[in-house]
Write a protein that holds these residues in place. Structure first.
Motif, PDB file in Angstrom:
ATOM      1  N   GLU A 187     -23.605  -1.159  11.033  1.00 16.60           N
ATOM      2  CA  GLU A 187     -24.444  -2.084  10.274  1.00 16.60           C
ATOM      3  C   GLU A 187     -24.017  -2.203   8.816  1.00 16.60           C
ATOM      4  OE1 GLU A 187     -28.638  -1.103   9.835  1.00 16.60           O
ATOM      5  OE2 GLU A 187     -28.802  -2.648   8.301  1.00 16.60           O
ATOM      6  N   GLN A 188     -23.608  -1.088   8.207  1.00 18.33           N
ATOM      7  CA  GLN A 188     -23.240  -1.029   6.780  1.00 18.33           C
ATOM      8  C   GLN A 188     -24.462  -1.158   5.878  1.00 18.33           C
ATOM      9  OE1 GLN A 188     -19.990  -4.262   7.317  1.00 18.33           O
ATOM     10  NE2 GLN A 188     -19.029  -2.786   5.954  1.00 18.33           N
ATOM     11  N   GLY A 189     -25.639  -1.134   6.439  1.00 23.52           N
ATOM     12  CA  GLY A 189     -26.880  -1.135   5.677  1.00 23.52           C
ATOM     13  C   GLY A 189     -27.802  -0.126   6.339  1.00 23.52           C
ATOM     14  N   GLN A 210     -19.115 -17.393  -4.515  1.00 23.86           N
ATOM     15  CA  GLN A 210     -18.510 -16.512  -5.511  1.00 23.86           C
ATOM     16  C   GLN A 210     -18.008 -17.311  -6.712  1.00 23.86           C
ATOM     17  OE1 GLN A 210     -17.078 -13.125  -3.973  1.00 23.86           O
ATOM     18  NE2 GLN A 210     -15.204 -12.978  -5.174  1.00 23.86           N
ATOM     19  N   ASP A 245     -30.652 -12.086 -14.103  1.00 23.81           N
ATOM     20  CA  ASP A 245     -31.443 -10.934 -13.637  1.00 23.81           C
ATOM     21  C   ASP A 245     -32.946 -11.243 -13.655  1.00 23.81           C
ATOM     22  OD1 ASP A 245     -32.028  -8.248 -12.931  1.00 23.81           O
ATOM     23  OD2 ASP A 245     -32.252  -7.722 -15.054  1.00 23.81           O
ATOM     24  N   VAL A 257     -28.819 -11.372  -1.644  1.00 27.78           N
ATOM     25  CA  VAL A 257     -28.286 -10.350  -2.560  1.00 27.78           C
ATOM     26  C   VAL A 257     -27.370 -11.044  -3.566  1.00 27.78           C
ATOM     27  CG1 VAL A 257     -28.437  -8.354  -1.030  1.00 27.78           C
ATOM     28  CG2 VAL A 257     -26.426  -9.835  -0.894  1.00 27.78           C
ATOM     29  N   TRP A 258     -27.353 -10.514  -4.803  1.00 27.18           N
ATOM     30  CA  TRP A 258     -26.436 -11.048  -5.819  1.00 27.18           C
ATOM     31  C   TRP A 258     -25.868  -9.890  -6.626  1.00 27.18           C
ATOM     32  CZ3 TRP A 258     -31.648 -11.734  -5.581  1.00 27.18           C
ATOM     33  CH2 TRP A 258     -32.429 -11.244  -6.631  1.00 27.18           C
ATOM     34  N   THR A 259     -24.615 -10.050  -7.046  1.00 28.42           N
ATOM     35  CA  THR A 259     -23.865  -8.936  -7.623  1.00 28.42           C
ATOM     36  C   THR A 259     -22.882  -9.416  -8.680  1.00 28.42           C
ATOM     37  OG1 THR A 259     -23.888  -7.929  -5.415  1.00 28.42           O
ATOM     38  CG2 THR A 259     -22.374  -6.965  -7.043  1.00 28.42           C
ATOM     39  N   CYS A 260     -22.861  -8.725  -9.793  1.00 27.95           N
ATOM     40  CA  CYS A 260     -21.769  -8.876 -10.747  1.00 27.95           C
ATOM     41  C   CYS A 260     -20.909  -7.620 -10.605  1.00 27.95           C
ATOM     42  CB  CYS A 260     -22.297  -9.007 -12.173  1.00 27.95           C
ATOM     43  SG  CYS A 260     -20.967  -8.961 -13.388  1.00 27.95           S
ATOM     44  N   GLY A 261     -19.726  -7.783 -10.042  1.00 25.96           N
ATOM     45  CA  GLY A 261     -18.884  -6.621  -9.723  1.00 25.96           C
ATOM     46  C   GLY A 261     -17.877  -6.276 -10.794  1.00 25.96           C
ATOM     47  N   LEU A 280     -17.197 -11.573 -12.713  1.00 22.04           N
ATOM     48  CA  LEU A 280     -17.157 -12.035 -11.333  1.00 22.04           C
ATOM     49  C   LEU A 280     -18.565 -11.878 -10.780  1.00 22.04           C
ATOM     50  CD1 LEU A 280     -13.801 -10.521 -10.029  1.00 22.04           C
ATOM     51  CD2 LEU A 280     -14.242 -12.771 -11.036  1.00 22.04           C
ATOM     52  N   GLN A 282     -21.386 -13.084  -7.559  1.00 23.55           N
ATOM     53  CA  GLN A 282     -21.534 -13.666  -6.227  1.00 23.55           C
ATOM     54  C   GLN A 282     -22.964 -13.535  -5.753  1.00 23.55           C
ATOM     55  OE1 GLN A 282     -20.818 -10.305  -2.912  1.00 23.55           O
ATOM     56  NE2 GLN A 282     -18.909 -11.144  -3.680  1.00 23.55           N
ATOM     57  N   ARG A 284     -25.233 -13.998  -1.770  1.00 23.72           N
ATOM     58  CA  ARG A 284     -25.065 -14.182  -0.329  1.00 23.72           C
ATOM     59  C   ARG A 284     -26.410 -14.481   0.319  1.00 23.72           C
ATOM     60  NH1 ARG A 284     -20.590  -9.880   1.772  1.00 23.72           N
ATOM     61  NH2 ARG A 284     -19.625  -9.383  -0.231  1.00 23.72           N
ATOM     62  N   GLY A 348     -24.959  -9.196   6.209  1.00 17.92           N
ATOM     63  CA  GLY A 348     -24.682  -9.470   4.798  1.00 17.92           C
ATOM     64  C   GLY A 348     -23.204  -9.408   4.494  1.00 17.92           C
ATOM     65  N   ALA A 349     -22.434  -8.805   5.369  1.00 10.93           N
ATOM     66  CA  ALA A 349     -20.986  -8.710   5.185  1.00 10.93           C
ATOM     67  C   ALA A 349     -20.304  -9.787   6.016  1.00 10.93           C
ATOM     68  CB  ALA A 349     -20.493  -7.333   5.603  1.00 10.93           C
TER      69      ALA A 349
ATOM     70  N   HIS B 221     -21.764  -1.609  -0.705  1.00  8.89           N
ATOM     71  CA  HIS B 221     -21.328  -2.923  -0.252  1.00  8.89           C
ATOM     72  C   HIS B 221     -22.251  -4.003  -0.832  1.00  8.89           C
ATOM     73  CE1 HIS B 221     -20.264  -6.167   2.476  1.00  8.89           C
ATOM     74  NE2 HIS B 221     -19.327  -5.423   3.042  1.00  8.89           N
ATOM     75  N   GLY B 223     -22.744  -6.912   0.124  1.00  6.99           N
ATOM     76  CA  GLY B 223     -23.342  -7.827   1.093  1.00  6.99           C
ATOM     77  C   GLY B 223     -24.431  -7.169   1.911  1.00  6.99           C
ATOM     78  N   THR B 224     -24.269  -5.895   2.199  1.00  5.24           N
ATOM     79  CA  THR B 224     -25.160  -5.239   3.157  1.00  5.24           C
ATOM     80  C   THR B 224     -26.218  -4.368   2.489  1.00  5.24           C
ATOM     81  OG1 THR B 224     -23.640  -3.378   3.339  1.00  5.24           O
ATOM     82  CG2 THR B 224     -23.322  -5.173   4.890  1.00  5.24           C
ATOM     83  N   MET B 227     -31.310  -5.765  -2.355  1.00 10.92           N
ATOM     84  CA  MET B 227     -31.572  -5.644  -3.789  1.00 10.92           C
ATOM     85  C   MET B 227     -32.494  -4.452  -4.049  1.00 10.92           C
ATOM     86  SD  MET B 227     -29.647  -7.980  -4.916  1.00 10.92           S
ATOM     87  CE  MET B 227     -29.941  -7.959  -6.684  1.00 10.92           C
ATOM     88  N   ARG B 229     -32.725  -1.682  -2.431  1.00 11.63           N
ATOM     89  CA  ARG B 229     -32.135  -0.379  -2.168  1.00 11.63           C
ATOM     90  C   ARG B 229     -30.988  -0.058  -3.126  1.00 11.63           C
ATOM     91  NH1 ARG B 229     -28.473   1.952   1.628  1.00 11.63           N
ATOM     92  NH2 ARG B 229     -27.696  -0.046   2.324  1.00 11.63           N
ATOM     93  N   ARG B 230     -30.421  -1.065  -3.780  1.00 11.87           N
ATOM     94  CA  ARG B 230     -29.208  -0.808  -4.562  1.00 11.87           C
ATOM     95  C   ARG B 230     -29.482  -0.116  -5.896  1.00 11.87           C
ATOM     96  NH1 ARG B 230     -26.030  -6.287  -5.375  1.00 11.87           N
ATOM     97  NH2 ARG B 230     -26.310  -6.481  -3.130  1.00 11.87           N
ATOM     98  N   ALA B 269     -14.651  -4.458  -8.343  1.00 16.00           N
ATOM     99  CA  ALA B 269     -14.286  -5.427  -7.301  1.00 16.00           C
ATOM    100  C   ALA B 269     -15.459  -6.380  -7.080  1.00 16.00           C
ATOM    101  CB  ALA B 269     -13.956  -4.703  -6.012  1.00 16.00           C
ATOM    102  N   ILE B 272     -18.206  -5.195  -4.447  1.00 16.28           N
ATOM    103  CA  ILE B 272     -18.686  -3.808  -4.456  1.00 16.28           C
ATOM    104  C   ILE B 272     -19.665  -3.628  -5.613  1.00 16.28           C
ATOM    105  CG2 ILE B 272     -18.032  -1.373  -4.539  1.00 16.28           C
ATOM    106  CD1 ILE B 272     -15.313  -2.102  -3.478  1.00 16.28           C
TER     107      ILE B 272
END
Lengths: 404, 404
Positions: A187-189, A210, A245, A257-261, A280, A282, A284, A348-349, B221, B223-224, B227, B229-230, B269, B272
């Motif tokens: 699952e990765q979650g 992205q 945010d 989910v949203w992320t600045c990596g 960067l 993104q 999802r 999500g992946a 990750h 994607g998985t 919000m 839990r991160r 990345a 990530i």
């Protein structure tokens, strides 16, 4: 009814773990020495299971069924992320291999065919889903010519040549051969773990939108430039990320989910006001309307900043994929096979299934990830969950083939 | 009254520009080939002006006056920032050299002595103010042993050896020799330019309080990981920088400046979630009470974030210098010499004068910077301002020596 063999499944997974072992995980980048060795080993296992094995010109490994009846395509990937988990990829391969073996051993399922594919470079060391895109006809020679290893710059052509795959034909989709595609993955979650359920029935693979956000300021001395006079590109970016945010939680979907990596300030020295800054970013989601809403909000926040701020912000779209819906009937097959131990959820992946879904009905089955950990060498799944997942996979495959 | 020679001053400055010329500026890192050549050339110019020239064991260039009367120490630096301006450093050196020449040519000032020093590595390629700290006794052998070029890692000892300075004695402060220290520099800001005044009389060199702020999260990750839990270390840092951006203007002094020059997210990345994030943050002011107030506010903001946030933030002090007050009488001498064309202002940048101020009365004189540009190859000052500054410098030097 196919009977999967727990000992054989676990032994094969452990054998794959030996190719590039790193702590309790693996380090097996695409076309690295352990990766090429693992591909060879996997092709031999497919052959030993009675399938016709082949590694094609893009490095994907195939095992084609010799059964006379309808066929199901299964797949996953051999390579790993750098210093990452042992099941991310191999689990789906061994499930497909084991289903083929279990089907062949049972007179009732002997005529049903399982094809197995190990799609090249799902993990993106050289590109984006090269193997599955090649199979569905979305990868041209020019892209292969230009692809390079993102860490050391090696051209993909050279790496394929060195592995012995240079000049080989690429296997492509044969219309009519398959009733559908089934891919298993961890699952990765932690959704399954936290609910106590054992099987995830994937409803859709989310889209990833992205962006690169850039702020242009004026590089200057951090001591002699007054606050009023400075145009600090880093600060402009920090303010925008702060605005995102605050705004995104108000308009996001339940599972968005949203992320600045990555954030880069230039020149990146303690006593120099950043003249340029880049992030960067993104988000999802599986819902197109949500994606569109978030994109609009992002553009609005940037426009707002540009009306007042001294550092122009620009937005560059790096990618805006489409959510891939999994097939409803195939989802029912997994759910039926799971016997009440499953739940439906989006992925999500990204996975190769999102490309296979373009040419045939596709489905994905998840097993629990301990602690939801992924892309890290501590990634793991309980043995009993691995074993149960394999049996549900084979049962679901039979349902898919019988219903066709 | 000393008469400075505009043509000679401009010719010497242009000659120095040829050592490592880069566009209209220079690229002359400490102990690079052009830097060593410029040191040799400058020592020859000092000797030609009748001074006793010497390059010491840390690479500082000295010209000692042979005059019988009281002496004033002047100084600045030879090396430049990377790809930076042509006057940042050389202006102060040539002003000192020209004052020595003008004094020697005039029977009335012939007995007044001007010593000239080019302090090694003011620009910090190998360390922090190595030349002036060596002179005032604040640089021990251990620090020299450990110092390395911050760009290519070359040990300072090796670079000194290669330049031919290895094994030489280091020149140190001789108590009683000087009535004071005078350093000229470009302003590096636009205060003079915007007021139309020609000479800045520096009241103090601000202190720099510098920090590393670190956030510890959980890499996962993008994607998985939901919000909820991160634990996004990058987001925690962005939120803190936003809080600083809102809080500092409320409590800062009129001339306080604060800067975040670098942000690093790990692993950096796009897909990530950052598990670790780091920012370099600094503020500067000439008032100790303001510095203390800002330090307390920063700690309070971090404590507040740590009470609620899931990513612990830590603050590491990288440096907390003390504001260096310039001598009142010497300031009056510059102001008198400038004849109504001057204003008093603090220096937001660090200068060797802050270390010389520890052992003798010290003063600094600024000339205007076009557009306030600094640490960039486009840095410049109008020729008439350069020429005027040299005359005011010499006049101020005479006043300092006469009043002693």
């Amino acid at each position: 009814m196919p009977r999967t063999d727990p000992a054989r499944i676990l032994a094969d997974l452990q054998a794959m773990r030996d190719f590039g072992r790193f702590k309790t995980g693996v380090h097996r980048p695409s076309l690295s020495e352990p990766d090429v060795a693992a591909r060879r080993w996997f092709a031999e296992r497919l052959e030993a299971a009675g399938l016709e094995a082949r590694i094609d010109g893009i490095g994907s490994v195939f095992g084609f069924s010799r059964a006379s009846g309808p066929k199901l395509l299964t797949g996953s990937h051999v390579e790993s992320q750098n210093k990452a988990g042992w099941l991310d990829g191999p689990l789906g391969l061994i499930y497909g291999l084991e289903a083929a073996r279990a089907f062949a051993q049972d007179p009732e399922t002997r005529d049903l065919g399982i094809d197995v594919a190990a799609w090249f470079d799902e993990e993106g060391h050289f590109g984006s889903f090269l193997g599955s895109r090649s199979y569905v006809g979305l990868l041209d020679e020019d892209e292969i010519d230009g692809a390079r290893n993102r860490y050391d710059g090696t051209p993909l052509r050279d790496a394929l040549e060195r592995a012995g795959y240079g000049g080989r034909e690429r296997v492509t989709h044969e219309p009519g051969r398959h009733v559908g595609y089934l891919e298993a993955h961890i699952e990765q979650g932690d959704t399954l773990e936290s609910t106590g359920l054992k099987i995830g029935v994937v409803t859709a693979i989310v889209a990833i939108w992205q962006y690169r956000i850039t702020a242009e300021g004026a590089q200057n001395h951090a001591g002699t430039t007054s606050m009023a006079r400075r145009r600090d590109a880093g600060l402009a970016l920090v303010r925008l990320l702060g605005a995102i945010d605050r705004r995104f939680p108000e308009i996001a979907g339940e599972r968005t989910v949203w992320t600045c990596g990555r954030i880069t300030l230039e020149p990146g020295a303690p006593s120099i006001i950043p003249g340029r800054a880049e992030a960067l970013f993104q988000f999802r989601d599986a819902d197109p309307a949500t994606l569109t809403r978030l994109d609009a909000a992002l553009r609005e926040l940037i426009a707002e900043a540009n009306r007042t701020g001294p550092c122009p912000l620009t937005l560059e779209v790096m990618g805006q994929s489409t959510p891939a819906l999994m097939d409803g009937r195939l989802q029912d097959c997994i759910e039926g096979a799971a016997g009440g131990r499953s739940m439906r959820l989006p992925s999500g992946a990204g996975h190769d299934a999102q490309y296979l879904a373009r040419v045939m009905p596709a489905a994905m089955l998840f097993v629990p990830s301990i602690g939801g950990i992924s892309h890290h060498w501590t990634e793991d799944t309980a043995e009993e969950d691995i074993v149960l997942g394999a049996q549900v996979f084979a049962d679901a495959a039979e349902r898919m083939l019988r219903g066709a």
